[in-house]
Design a protein around this motif. Structure first.
Motif, PDB file in Angstrom:
ATOM      1  N   ASP A 288      56.236 -24.049  32.215  1.00 22.47           N
ATOM      2  CA  ASP A 288      55.363 -23.163  32.998  1.00 22.47           C
ATOM      3  C   ASP A 288      54.380 -23.939  33.854  1.00 22.47           C
ATOM      4  O   ASP A 288      53.646 -23.332  34.642  1.00 22.47           O
ATOM      5  CB  ASP A 288      54.575 -22.236  32.064  1.00 22.47           C
ATOM      6  CG  ASP A 288      55.425 -21.091  31.539  1.00 22.47           C
ATOM      7  OD1 ASP A 288      56.471 -20.821  32.149  1.00 22.47           O
ATOM      8  OD2 ASP A 288      55.032 -20.480  30.519  1.00 22.47           O
ATOM      9  N   ALA A 289      54.311 -25.240  33.697  1.00 27.46           N
ATOM     10  CA  ALA A 289      53.285 -26.014  34.396  1.00 27.46           C
ATOM     11  C   ALA A 289      53.405 -25.846  35.898  1.00 27.46           C
ATOM     12  O   ALA A 289      54.509 -25.774  36.467  1.00 27.46           O
ATOM     13  CB  ALA A 289      53.397 -27.485  34.018  1.00 27.46           C
ATOM     14  N   GLY A 290      52.252 -25.801  36.545  1.00 26.68           N
ATOM     15  CA  GLY A 290      52.218 -25.688  37.992  1.00 26.68           C
ATOM     16  C   GLY A 290      50.850 -25.294  38.479  1.00 26.68           C
ATOM     17  O   GLY A 290      50.041 -24.722  37.732  1.00 26.68           O
ATOM     18  N   ASN A 291      50.552 -25.615  39.747  1.00 29.49           N
ATOM     19  CA  ASN A 291      49.292 -25.214  40.371  1.00 29.49           C
ATOM     20  C   ASN A 291      49.497 -23.913  41.134  1.00 29.49           C
ATOM     21  O   ASN A 291      50.544 -23.677  41.738  1.00 29.49           O
ATOM     22  CB  ASN A 291      48.793 -26.297  41.318  1.00 29.49           C
ATOM     23  CG  ASN A 291      48.428 -27.565  40.596  1.00 29.49           C
ATOM     24  OD1 ASN A 291      47.885 -27.518  39.494  1.00 29.49           O
ATOM     25  ND2 ASN A 291      48.734 -28.699  41.194  1.00 29.49           N
ATOM     26  N   ASP A 292      48.481 -23.051  41.127  1.00 27.74           N
ATOM     27  CA  ASP A 292      48.488 -21.797  41.887  1.00 27.74           C
ATOM     28  C   ASP A 292      49.703 -20.943  41.543  1.00 27.74           C
ATOM     29  O   ASP A 292      50.413 -20.430  42.423  1.00 27.74           O
ATOM     30  CB  ASP A 292      48.456 -22.078  43.392  1.00 27.74           C
ATOM     31  CG  ASP A 292      47.244 -22.890  43.793  1.00 27.74           C
ATOM     32  OD1 ASP A 292      46.204 -22.731  43.127  1.00 27.74           O
ATOM     33  OD2 ASP A 292      47.333 -23.687  44.739  1.00 27.74           O
ATOM     34  N   VAL A 293      49.963 -20.808  40.235  1.00 26.65           N
ATOM     35  CA  VAL A 293      51.043 -19.923  39.792  1.00 26.65           C
ATOM     36  C   VAL A 293      50.558 -18.484  39.948  1.00 26.65           C
ATOM     37  O   VAL A 293      49.465 -18.121  39.514  1.00 26.65           O
ATOM     38  CB  VAL A 293      51.421 -20.216  38.336  1.00 26.65           C
ATOM     39  CG1 VAL A 293      52.550 -19.283  37.885  1.00 26.65           C
ATOM     40  CG2 VAL A 293      51.838 -21.664  38.185  1.00 26.65           C
ATOM     41  N   GLY A 294      51.376 -17.631  40.582  1.00 22.94           N
ATOM     42  CA  GLY A 294      50.960 -16.273  40.874  1.00 22.94           C
ATOM     43  C   GLY A 294      50.968 -15.371  39.657  1.00 22.94           C
ATOM     44  O   GLY A 294      51.876 -15.420  38.824  1.00 22.94           O
ATOM     45  N   ILE A 295      49.913 -14.548  39.547  1.00 20.68           N
ATOM     46  CA  ILE A 295      49.866 -13.494  38.529  1.00 20.68           C
ATOM     47  C   ILE A 295      49.583 -12.189  39.250  1.00 20.68           C
ATOM     48  O   ILE A 295      48.914 -12.152  40.288  1.00 20.68           O
ATOM     49  CB  ILE A 295      48.806 -13.768  37.455  1.00 20.68           C
ATOM     50  CG1 ILE A 295      47.405 -13.862  38.073  1.00 20.68           C
ATOM     51  CG2 ILE A 295      49.132 -15.014  36.654  1.00 20.68           C
ATOM     52  CD1 ILE A 295      46.287 -13.941  37.040  1.00 20.68           C
ATOM     53  N   VAL A 296      50.109 -11.094  38.710  1.00 30.48           N
ATOM     54  CA  VAL A 296      49.927  -9.772  39.311  1.00 30.48           C
ATOM     55  C   VAL A 296      49.566  -8.798  38.207  1.00 30.48           C
ATOM     56  O   VAL A 296      50.270  -8.699  37.192  1.00 30.48           O
ATOM     57  CB  VAL A 296      51.194  -9.282  40.037  1.00 30.48           C
ATOM     58  CG1 VAL A 296      50.959  -7.886  40.613  1.00 30.48           C
ATOM     59  CG2 VAL A 296      51.607 -10.253  41.129  1.00 30.48           C
TER      60      VAL A 296
END
Length: 770
Positions: A288-296
């Motif tokens: 799941d690692a990452g920058n600016d992962v989108g959430i809604v």
């Protein structure tokens, strides 16, 4: 950032650890540093602690008046105790920002542009209008610094003429950033409203529309906060605010999507106008690692978008050979001390191995469990075979990530011998002295270290690690510090691993001065000297010198001292004295002390004799055949008094007479009103009784005829009589013959001296009988 004069500003700082996690309960310090114009404002607080989100906010209190152009201050924030000194902005622990204070009245140019070195302009502004009552209005714009210098300005959003949101923006020359400001329309009625974006240099206005909620349920959702950033494997928490902006009760499912997939949902029932906060969660997993992962966040009616950061977790084990016990001999055990540190951002459990001689074989291993940043020290071992060849070997400590090597030496075993130098090692000492044993240590084997031990039986000794090359000899001194109570005979021994040597030792008892008896001249009076005689014995086994001290009344003060030297077993007496004083009356504890002992006795101090005696009355008749001076003394004390001397002074013709001392007094024994007759002989100062001369009494011949000194018993009254005044030739003389006939009276001053040295003075007026 920019603010107006007399308008406070805030500086918010976020503290994160090396893995980019927010750190709470961290002390942060701040200070204001001015430019050439001086400091324009101050901080309300200069030390604060971060909250659970790792943030801390300082309030900048601006000056009340700015003269002329806008002024600037620098706010320094540091994890150090004093950011006003030792500040290094190149380190992550020290940061700073600039505060520009504008002039808002006619006292200067004031206005936009800040310091005149930067220009911020807007472009590409957009909104999510129209919105429904209760929704959040979002305004997004691009801000560009069109000037040639870096600057910081406050970008603000006004809704219907009132500022509702603002952000500080720092831009390099030509840099552009996207800024999003928002307004929560809860409580705002439907209609068209004006909004304005404003920097110091540019403004941009728009009209937005807020619509009435539909007649059906209408669930507004918005992201209140998250615990971003999180590590892989940790739980992401999203605090969500849901409001039913419609006019009908409803139940809807509120969902959370992470990176395009639904990960959580909650059923929420709301009445019209009701609002509720819930927390939706997602347990992140590897990948799941990452920058600016989108959430809604979504209801059936609205959505709210956001971004979070998930950091990759990985344990990285660094190993470092800290120490070894080399050189070792064949047949011994090699100890390798290894530092292991997890430099990654995830917890782990990894194997650390030891390879002797890097031959690919694992000779020892240990599994080590570490949290991120944690460090442990372990010891791995290798049993060197008895047939191992001597020489240098390379040992390797390794984790799956790193390794470290160290060179160790294997040599033939040591063979130490020890010999006590009896000529330079004492056979007799005194308690309290150091016992120094001189030892020669020789190595007949391979180079190495052995432990050499001095053992003085039950008393203990000293242990020393000695390192010698092959064939080397060295002289060392092992020491035992003796103590009181060590006296006796001992058989000390010095030993190495395979050899030992012994000797003999006698420890003598050190000088011990004991107070064996005390005697005094008690009782005494407050006018006498106390004498205390002490018998002192040295019970030790050697000669010594100590100070013998006297403490009167056991108050810690030293009244008298004597330095006394005594041989072993010797006894002597000393006499110490104390001059009693007024106020010492009573039973007093007296203490005689040496360095080793204290003797105590009680003495009685009585009031002095003069204080016991009361002058009752007196008269002087110097005419005719009844010439005499008479006075009465009463003993009101608890003990007898003894009179030893008189001093008589007369005042005749206005001239002070010279005193005369009467050496002895004779008289009655204790009892009721004993009578003492005193014969006084005298003549004129020049042998005649010339008018105007001072009358001087000659020396009295004494009271030997009376057999003893006058003594006055307790409660007794003694009458003292002066009569039979005569010339030095023995002829009777009248007082009248030594005055000029014009005086009718004179005064006698009589000083009475007692056996204890105290004295009392009385005055008697006498008439002249011509």
């Amino acid at each position: 950032m920019t603010t107006d004069e007399n308008v406070d500003a805030t500086v918010t700082v976020e503290v994160r650890d090396e893995y980019n996690n927010p750190k709470s309960d961290v002390r942060v310090n701040a200070a204001v540093v001015g430019d050439d114009d001086g400091i324009q404002g101050s901080l309300v607080e200069t030390e604060r602690t971060t909250d659970e989100d790792g943030r801390v906010t300082f309030t900048y209190d601006t000056t009340e008046n700015v003269d002329g152009d806008a002024k600037t201050d620098t706010v320094r924030v540091s994890l150090d105790s004093d950011p006003s000194s030792g500040f290094d902005e190149s380190t992550p622990e020290d940061v700073k920002t600039t505060v520009t204070v504008k002039n808002t009245d006619s006292s200067g140019t004031g206005g936009g542009g800040g310091s005149g070195s930067d220009t911020f302009e807007f472009s590409g502004t957009s909104t999510n209008s129209p919105i429904v009552e209760g929704e959040v209005l979002s305004v997004e714009t691009s801000v560009t610094n069109t000037d040639a210098a870096e600057g910081t300005q406050i970008i603000s959003l006004s809704f219907d003429g009132s500022e509702v949101d603002s952000k500080p923006v720092t831009l390099a020359p030509g840099e552009t950033k996207t800024v999003t400001l928002s307004y929560d329309s809860a409580g705002t009625v439907a209609g068209d409203y004006g909004i304005t974006l404003e920097s110091e240099d540019d403004t941009e206005s728009r009209t937005v529309t807020i619509e009435e909620p539909p007649d059906t349920p209408y669930f507004n959702v918005k992201i209140d906060s998250t615990n971003d950033p999180v590590l892989e494997g940790d739980t992401l928490k999203v605090d969500t605010v849901i409001e039913n902006a419609g006019d009908t009760e409803d139940t809807q499912s509120i969902t959370l999507d992470f990176d395009g997939k639904q990960v959580d949902s909650r059923s929420v029932n709301l009445n019209p106008g009701e609002q509720r906060t819930i927390t939706l969660t997602y347990g992140t997993v590897m990948g799941d690692a990452g920058n600016d992962v989108g959430i809604v966040l979504a209801s059936e009616d609205t959505k709210a978008n956001g971004e979070v950061t998930v950091e990759e977790t990985q344990a990285e084990y660094d190993v470092f050979v800290r120490d070894t016990n080399e050189p070792v001999a064949a047949g011994e055990t090699l100890d390798v001390v290894i530092d292991v540190k997890n430099t990654g951002n995830g917890a782990g459990e990894k194997k650390v191995t030891l390879d002797f001689d890097q031959d690919g074989n694992i000779d020892d291993q240990q599994f080590v469990k570490l949290d991120p940043g944690e460090e442990k020290q372990i010891t791995l071992q290798y049993d060197v075979p008895s047939d191992q060849s001597t020489g240098d070997y390379t040992v390797e400590a390794a984790s799956p990530d790193t390794s470290d090597t160290e060179t160790v030496s294997v040599q033939q075993p040591t063979d130490f011998s020890v010999s006590i130098d009896t000529e330079n090692t004492p056979s007799e000492i005194v308690e309290g002295e150091e016992y120094d044993v001189v030892v020669t240590v020789s190595n007949g084997g391979g180079s190495g270290t052995e432990t050499v031990d001095l053992d003085v039986g039950v008393l203990g000794g000293e242990t020393r690690d000695v390192t010698l090359d092959s064939g080397e000899s060295r002289t060392i001194t092992l020491t035992y510090a003796s103590k009181d109570g060590d006296a006796g005979s001992y058989s000390p021994a010095v030993s190495a691993e395979s050899d030992s040597d012994g000797t003999s030792l006698t420890i003598l008892e050190d000088p011990n001065f004991q107070v064996t008896s005390l005697s005094t001249n008690s009782p005494i009076t407050e006018a006498e000297t106390l004498e205390v005689t002490a018998e002192i014995q040295n019970t030790g086994e050697v000669e010594g010198t100590q100070t013998v001290a006297l403490d009167f009344d056991d108050d810690g003060s030293v009244e008298d001292t004597v330095d006394l030297t005594l041989g072993a077993g010797a006894t002597d007496t000393v006499t110490l004295t104390y001059d009693a004083q007024q106020g010492d009356k009573g039973d007093r504890d007296v203490e005689v002390s040496t360095e080793d002992d204290v003797g105590t006795t009680t003495v009685e101090v009585r009031e002095d004799m003069a204080d016991r005696v009361t002058y009752m009355s007196g008269s002087a008749d110097t005419g005719g055949d009844d010439e005499a001076v008479i006075f009465d003394l009463r003993n009101d004390g608890e003990y007898d008094v003894v009179v030893t001397d008189f001093r008589v002074e007369g005042n005749f013709g206005g001239v002070e007479g010279e005193p005369v001392e009467i050496d002895k007094q004779g008289g009655g024994a204790p009892g009721s009103r004993p009578e003492v007759v005193v014969d006084v002989f005298g003549s004129g100062t020049d042998g005649t009784a010339d008018t105007g001369d001072a009358f001087a009494f000659g020396a009295f011949y004494g009271f030997a005829d009376y057999g003893s000194e006058p003594q006055v018993g307790v409660d007794a009254v003694a009458t003292f009589t002066f009569e039979q005044f005569r010339t030095s030739g023995g002829d009777a003389v009248s007082w009248n013959s030594v005055q000029d006939g014009s005086e009718s009276s004179y005064t006698l001053k009589i000083t009475i001296t007692f056996e204890d040295g105290s004295s009392k003075t009385i005055y008697i007026d006498a008439d002249l009988d011509n």
